[in-house]
Motif scaffolding. Structure first.
Motif, PDB file in Angstrom:
ATOM      1  N   LYS A  74       0.831  -1.210   0.000  1.00 50.14           N
ATOM      2  CA  LYS A  74       0.000   0.000   0.000  1.00 50.14           C
ATOM      3  C   LYS A  74       0.862   1.254   0.000  1.00 50.14           C
ATOM      4  CE  LYS A  74      -2.670  -0.878   3.552  1.00 50.14           C
ATOM      5  NZ  LYS A  74      -3.799  -0.684   4.490  1.00 50.14           N
ATOM      6  N   GLU A  75       1.972   1.225   0.770  1.00 48.46           N
ATOM      7  CA  GLU A  75       2.861   2.381   0.793  1.00 48.46           C
ATOM      8  C   GLU A  75       3.547   2.552  -0.557  1.00 48.46           C
ATOM      9  OE1 GLU A  75       4.707   5.708   1.813  1.00 48.46           O
ATOM     10  OE2 GLU A  75       3.153   4.686   2.968  1.00 48.46           O
ATOM     11  N   LEU A  76       3.866   1.440  -1.220  1.00 49.52           N
ATOM     12  CA  LEU A  76       4.466   1.515  -2.544  1.00 49.52           C
ATOM     13  C   LEU A  76       3.510   2.173  -3.541  1.00 49.52           C
ATOM     14  CD1 LEU A  76       6.676   0.802  -4.615  1.00 49.52           C
ATOM     15  CD2 LEU A  76       5.611  -1.467  -4.849  1.00 49.52           C
ATOM     16  N   TYR A  77       2.242   1.812  -3.483  1.00 51.98           N
ATOM     17  CA  TYR A  77       1.279   2.404  -4.402  1.00 51.98           C
ATOM     18  C   TYR A  77       1.142   3.904  -4.152  1.00 51.98           C
ATOM     19  CZ  TYR A  77      -3.094   3.477  -6.750  1.00 51.98           C
ATOM     20  OH  TYR A  77      -4.050   4.051  -7.549  1.00 51.98           O
ATOM     21  N   ARG A  78       1.101   4.290  -2.887  1.00 47.44           N
ATOM     22  CA  ARG A  78       0.996   5.718  -2.575  1.00 47.44           C
ATOM     23  C   ARG A  78       2.238   6.473  -3.046  1.00 47.44           C
ATOM     24  NH1 ARG A  78      -1.663   3.670   2.216  1.00 47.44           N
ATOM     25  NH2 ARG A  78       0.342   3.549   3.303  1.00 47.44           N
ATOM     26  N   ALA A  79       3.401   5.839  -2.899  1.00 47.46           N
ATOM     27  CA  ALA A  79       4.638   6.484  -3.355  1.00 47.46           C
ATOM     28  C   ALA A  79       4.658   6.636  -4.877  1.00 47.46           C
ATOM     29  CB  ALA A  79       5.844   5.682  -2.888  1.00 47.46           C
ATOM     30  N   LEU A  80       4.173   5.616  -5.576  1.00 49.92           N
ATOM     31  CA  LEU A  80       4.103   5.703  -7.038  1.00 49.92           C
ATOM     32  C   LEU A  80       3.148   6.809  -7.487  1.00 49.92           C
ATOM     33  CD1 LEU A  80       4.007   1.887  -7.879  1.00 49.92           C
ATOM     34  CD2 LEU A  80       5.873   3.461  -8.425  1.00 49.92           C
ATOM     35  N   LEU A  81       2.052   6.969  -6.752  1.00 50.91           N
ATOM     36  CA  LEU A  81       1.110   8.030  -7.084  1.00 50.91           C
ATOM     37  C   LEU A  81       1.717   9.408  -6.844  1.00 50.91           C
ATOM     38  CD1 LEU A  81      -2.367   6.809  -5.768  1.00 50.91           C
ATOM     39  CD2 LEU A  81      -1.626   7.057  -8.134  1.00 50.91           C
ATOM     40  N   ARG A  82       2.385   9.565  -5.706  1.00 48.78           N
ATOM     41  CA  ARG A  82       2.968  10.870  -5.373  1.00 48.78           C
ATOM     42  C   ARG A  82       4.006  11.297  -6.398  1.00 48.78           C
ATOM     43  NH1 ARG A  82       3.057   8.750  -0.057  1.00 48.78           N
ATOM     44  NH2 ARG A  82       5.292   8.305  -0.318  1.00 48.78           N
ATOM     45  N   GLY A  83       4.781  10.356  -6.872  1.00 52.74           N
ATOM     46  CA  GLY A  83       5.818  10.675  -7.835  1.00 52.74           C
ATOM     47  C   GLY A  83       5.365  10.598  -9.280  1.00 52.74           C
ATOM     48  N   ASP A  84       4.075  10.359  -9.500  1.00 56.57           N
ATOM     49  CA  ASP A  84       3.553  10.241 -10.860  1.00 56.57           C
ATOM     50  C   ASP A  84       4.361   9.226 -11.657  1.00 56.57           C
ATOM     51  OD1 ASP A  84       1.861  10.713 -12.955  1.00 56.57           O
ATOM     52  OD2 ASP A  84       2.929  12.490 -13.671  1.00 56.57           O
ATOM     53  N   CYS A  85       4.657   8.095 -11.013  1.00 59.31           N
ATOM     54  CA  CYS A  85       5.542   7.098 -11.625  1.00 59.31           C
ATOM     55  C   CYS A  85       4.802   6.089 -12.492  1.00 59.31           C
ATOM     56  CB  CYS A  85       6.307   6.344 -10.535  1.00 59.31           C
ATOM     57  SG  CYS A  85       7.369   7.386  -9.523  1.00 59.31           S
ATOM     58  N   LEU A  86       3.527   5.897 -12.238  1.00 63.07           N
ATOM     59  CA  LEU A  86       2.816   4.828 -12.934  1.00 63.07           C
ATOM     60  C   LEU A  86       2.781   5.051 -14.436  1.00 63.07           C
ATOM     61  CD1 LEU A  86      -0.109   4.395 -10.412  1.00 63.07           C
ATOM     62  CD2 LEU A  86       1.758   2.793 -10.822  1.00 63.07           C
ATOM     63  N   ALA A  87       2.753   6.309 -14.857  1.00 64.04           N
ATOM     64  CA  ALA A  87       2.690   6.591 -16.290  1.00 64.04           C
ATOM     65  C   ALA A  87       4.040   6.885 -16.904  1.00 64.04           C
ATOM     66  CB  ALA A  87       1.760   7.786 -16.533  1.00 64.04           C
ATOM     67  N   ASN A  88       5.079   7.024 -16.056  1.00 63.11           N
ATOM     68  CA  ASN A  88       6.346   7.542 -16.572  1.00 63.11           C
ATOM     69  C   ASN A  88       7.494   6.550 -16.503  1.00 63.11           C
ATOM     70  OD1 ASN A  88       4.967   9.960 -16.846  1.00 63.11           O
ATOM     71  ND2 ASN A  88       5.541  10.640 -14.799  1.00 63.11           N
ATOM     72  N   LEU A  89       7.234   5.331 -16.101  1.00 64.00           N
ATOM     73  CA  LEU A  89       8.328   4.366 -15.978  1.00 64.00           C
ATOM     74  C   LEU A  89       8.799   3.925 -17.347  1.00 64.00           C
ATOM     75  CD1 LEU A  89       7.242   2.100 -13.017  1.00 64.00           C
ATOM     76  CD2 LEU A  89       8.858   3.986 -13.014  1.00 64.00           C
ATOM     77  N   LEU A  90      10.117   3.904 -17.537  1.00 67.70           N
ATOM     78  CA  LEU A  90      10.700   3.447 -18.785  1.00 67.70           C
ATOM     79  C   LEU A  90      11.245   2.040 -18.613  1.00 67.70           C
ATOM     80  CD1 LEU A  90      12.584   6.701 -19.812  1.00 67.70           C
ATOM     81  CD2 LEU A  90      10.297   5.952 -20.463  1.00 67.70           C
ATOM     82  N   GLY A  91      11.502   1.403 -19.739  1.00 70.36           N
ATOM     83  CA  GLY A  91      12.070   0.075 -19.868  1.00 70.36           C
ATOM     84  C   GLY A  91      12.298  -0.737 -18.615  1.00 70.36           C
TER      85      GLY A  91
END
Length: 869
Positions: free
Chosen positions: A292-309
């Motif tokens: 759950k903390e990982l998901y919140r961290a991914l949301l805060r950093g806008d990482c879900l749409a921006n991860l590369l390779g």
């Protein structure tokens, strides 16, 4: 002067709409009030009513029911999920590429011919063009070159590389950042050349969807048909304008390289959590909290749409490993992250299977709402380019939503997330895709499996907000699906449940009947599944709702001709509504003749009675119209079944069925057609009606009296009623305070009293005194009842059988009521509005004055010295 006894012609079938009345000249307001009053008071007895069939819940939560086409052609309901079926390095699970995907080469039509004397060609190994022998001698050892790659592995949590623009003066040191070896920057391996460049890869920006908790509840707009056709099947579509906006806004989703701030955020916030998840010594609760903390961290950093390779691959690898031994709650959190990473193809299919498997246990229902999975699943469904191309994925995903919709809290969340619009759009695309494939057998099976899940969800959530399902083309799609795919029992059952529920509301009927195939589709489905009680009872309930409110519905059913398809073609297939009615009545009346030896037998009998009730209700309603009514009244098979129902059923067992059967018989017996089935079976009908009158059910008694009013015009019936003292029972019913009962009883007595030998018994029973009470009790509002009472008095006073006392009493009452100002004197203007006063005056003039004047003149000529009026 010779006087002839009058006959009673019986009650006409009445409903909210009457074709004969609709053709009259425009009526005044008083006429409207009069008809509205009459119809409202008679409607409950002339238009058969019933309750909606009970729909039990599917407590087993099966993907498909026990019906339908063979299960071997469907995805399995029991599945096993582990990390082995997921592939984090699979390029098909990455965001879609802007570069076109090369098509596979088609096989050669024939094997190539190799000459017998051909010499073998020695193999040549490719060498990178930018390297020569001198370059190869300068390269570092292979162990040094690939030590980092071997140590880290493709699926391990990945730390950031040193990016351009990050110097020694950076505010924060990047952990384990090593420079890229310059001599390998331009090397292209064969495996790399076979896939699109990272610069051409399309990165879909989900920041607008999952940037915060509020926006995560919204769905993206549905793709257009143009974008759907141009995208690869199963891909998530992004329009050109969205991509342009993403690039112009400076978002990383439009670029191909990671910024220093993103690398820093990854190492400080994401990587430590991933390493914790890799720790096998942690307990399940700790893993769940970390996810759950990982998901919140991914949301805060806008990482879900921006991860590369490799970052994306590393994250997916960590999440997939958790699917082996973690709890279902942890699986749902992982599923939320994976869905938001927009995996595709096999990974998406496997993930949907996992979601389906977890949803079979009701204890996890609320977790789907808690973790925001509803919006993510609807987003995936909404973005499917071709439903039939993604058949298995959609079956499991929509099946998951079907299970969850049984939970009221989840159903409310589905409504809030625009599930009705999403699923109706999906149903439209399924039918469109099926049509494009020319309704092939395989595609029809696939479309059926998807539509079974869709219709089950729509049925489950339709009670929450009914208006969301009206005016959105849902009923047109349901009729189309029923017309094309009626052979599947599960789909037909789901559609019949939806239609039966919504036809209870007046605003739905015009929309449903807007599809010209509605009658053919419903009757054909009922004919195909006429052995299935659950389908027949619901379809006929819907037909009963339609025919009770719309004249066109009655005529459409009567005119519809059924043409069976090749799959359902048989010698006994019904040809029209009437033959279908006879067929289903034969099927469900058969168990009524069997003895009841167990509780199961009793339950089966009750279900059959309920089904027969729905069928007979349609007969009663459709008989209101003249053309169908005459056709049914002339059908010996149908009338025989109606008589049999009254013979084997009692009001104590099913009062509603007896009432509806009597209503049908009353409407059919109204049509005085020579040599029809009613006239042939009039003695049998009279005998079963006498049995009903012996019961204590007053509603059944009133309906039976109405039928007697119609069939007593046949010569043998009055004598039969007199012989069984039914005429004396009718005299007793004149004491009723309801005008409908008195009106019908007077009608029967009018026909009985046409024979002189029957009048003396009525006079001895005190019928005259009761009729005088009727005249006094039902004025000034019910002048038509007083008019029928006067008709009966006309027959009774024939040949001067009235006593002087009775004659004087009648003359006094009639003289009072025939005065010109009688209505005004009897009406208290303060109790009625002007329209109702006009109605009373018009009724007095048309229903009472003509027959009362003739009666007054007749009695006065026999018993009084007064001058006739």
């Amino acid at each position: 002067m010779n006087y002839h006894p009058q006959s009673y012609t019986g009650d006409s079938p009445i409903s909210g709409f009457d074709a004969a009345r609709s053709r009259k000249a425009p009526m005044r307001s008083s006429d409207v009030v009069k008809e509205a009053k009459e119809w409202s008071q008679w409607k409950a007895r002339s238009t058969a009513m019933t309750k909606r069939p009970y729909t039990p819940r599917d407590y087993d939560r099966r993907l498909f029911g026990q019906t339908g086409h063979p299960s071997s052609s469907r995805p399995p309901s029991a599945i096993s999920i582990s990390s082995r079926i997921f592939d984090p390095t699979d390029p098909e699970s990455r965001p879609g590429s802007a570069a076109p995907v090369p098509a596979k080469l088609s096989p050669l039509p024939q094997a190539p011919v190799v000459p017998e004397n051909a010499e073998p060609v020695p193999p040549k190994f490719p060498v990178p063009p930018s390297l020569n022998k001198q370059d190869l001698s300068k390269r570092p050892p292979a162990k040094a070159r690939f030590s980092r790659k071997i140590n880290q592995g493709p699926n391990s949590p990945m730390k950031a590389f040193q990016m351009n623009g990050v110097g020694a003066n950076s505010s924060q040191k990047i952990i384990d950042a090593k420079p890229v070896t310059p001599e390998f920057e331009n090397v292209t391996t064969p495996s790399d050349s076979s896939r699109p460049s990272s610069k051409t890869r399309l990165n879909i920006n989900l920041a607008n969807l999952y940037g915060n908790e509020d926006k995560s509840n919204e769905l993206p707009k549905k793709k257009t048909s143009a974008s759907s056709s141009s995208s690869s099947s199963g891909s998530y579509v992004e329009t050109h304008s969205a991509r342009s906006q993403s690039k112009s806004s400076g978002s990383i989703s439009g670029g191909t390289e990671e910024t220093p701030d993103q690398a820093k955020y990854w190492n400080q916030n994401i990587l430590p959590l991933m390493e914790l998840l890799e720790d096998s010594t942690r307990g399940q609760d700790g893993v769940y909290d970390t996810c759950k903390e990982l998901y919140r961290a991914l949301l805060r950093g806008d990482c879900l749409a921006n991860l590369l390779g490799r970052r994306r691959t590393s994250l997916l690898s960590t999440l997939f490993k958790l699917l082996n031994g973690s709890t279902s709650s942890t699986h749902l959190v992982c599923a939320k992250i994976i869905l938001d990473l927009r995996v595709r193809r096999q990974n998406l299919n496997s993930l949907c299977k996992m979601l389906y498997k977890i949803s079979r246990e009701k204890k996890h229902d609320t977790e789907y709402v808690e973790h925001g999975l509803i919006a993510s699943m609807l987003t995936v469904i909404d973005a499917m380019a071709d439903p039939l191309e993604n058949y298995e994925t959609l079956v499991y995903l929509t099946g998951t939503v079907k299970f969850l919709s049984d939970n009221q809290a989840v159903a409310n969340d589905l409504i809030d997330k625009n599930c009705p619009e999403c699923f109706i759009t999906l149903m439209r695309e399924v039918m469109s895709s099926l049509k494009e494939r020319n309704y092939s057998k395989k595609e029809k099976l696939h479309a059926t499996d998807i539509l079974i899940q869709i219709t089950a969800v729509l049925r489950a959530i339709s009670d929450i907000d009914r208006k969301r399902f009206i005016g959105v083309d849902m009923f047109n799609l349901l009729i189309e699906a029923l017309h094309v795919l009626a052979n599947d029992e599960s789909l037909t059952l789901n559609i019949s449940r939806i239609i039966s529920k919504f036809t209870m509301f007046d605003e739905v009927i015009p929309e449903l009947m807007g599809n010209r195939k509605w009658a053919t589709a419903i009757l054909n489905a009922a004919a195909i599944h006429r052995q299935c009680l659950n389908i027949v009872i619901r379809l006929f309930f819907a037909l009963g709702n339609l025919t009770s409110k719309d004249e066109n519905a009655r005529l459409d059913l009567h005119k519809t001709v059924l043409r069976p398809s090749s799959a359902t073609k048989s010698a006994n297939f019904p040809q029209n509504y009437l033959s279908l009615t006879n067929s289903v009545l034969d099927i469900f009346m058969e168990p009524l003749s069997k003895p009841i030896d167990s509780d199961k037998d009793q339950t089966d009998r009750e279900k059959c009675l309920d089904t027969i009730n729905k069928i007979i209700r349609v007969v009663a309603n459709i008989a209101i119209s003249e053309s169908p009514g005459i056709a049914i009244a002339s059908n010996m098979h149908c009338i025989g079944n109606i008589v049999k129902i009254l013979s084997v059923t009692t009001p104590a067992e099913s009062e509603e069925l007896v009432i509806n059967t009597l209503t049908a018989l009353n409407n059919l017996s109204y049509y005085n057609v020579d040599d029809n089935a009613i006239s042939h079976k009039r003695i049998q009908i009279a005998n079963v009606l006498i049995k009903v009158l012996m019961d204590e059910s007053m509603p059944c008694t009133m309906e039976a009296v109405r039928v007697f009013g119609n069939i007593s015009r046949y010569e043998e019936i009055p004598s039969l009623l007199h012989a069984n003292q039914i005429d004396l029972m009718m005299v007793t019913l004149l004491d009723s305070k309801t005008w409908q009962m008195v009106y019908s009883a007077c009608g029967v007595l009018i026909n009985v009293s046409t024979k002189q030998g029957n009048r003396k018994g009525l006079l001895k029973e005190g019928v005259v005194a009761k009729l005088v009470d009727v005249l006094k009790h039902f004025v000034p509002a019910e002048w038509h009842v007083c008019g029928v009472a006067c008709q009966l008095l006309w027959n009774l006073c024939d040949d001067g059988v009235l006593s002087s006392t009775d004659a004087d009493t009648i003359l006094q009452v009639l003289h009072t009521y025939l005065m010109d100002d009688a209505p005004a004197l009897l009406i208290d203007a303060s109790d009625y509005d002007d329209d109702f006063i006009h109605y009373i005056i018009d009724s007095w003039k048309s229903d009472f004055v003509p027959v009362a004047t003739r009666l007054y003149n007749k009695i006065s000529s026999q018993h009084s010295q007064l001058q006739p009026l």
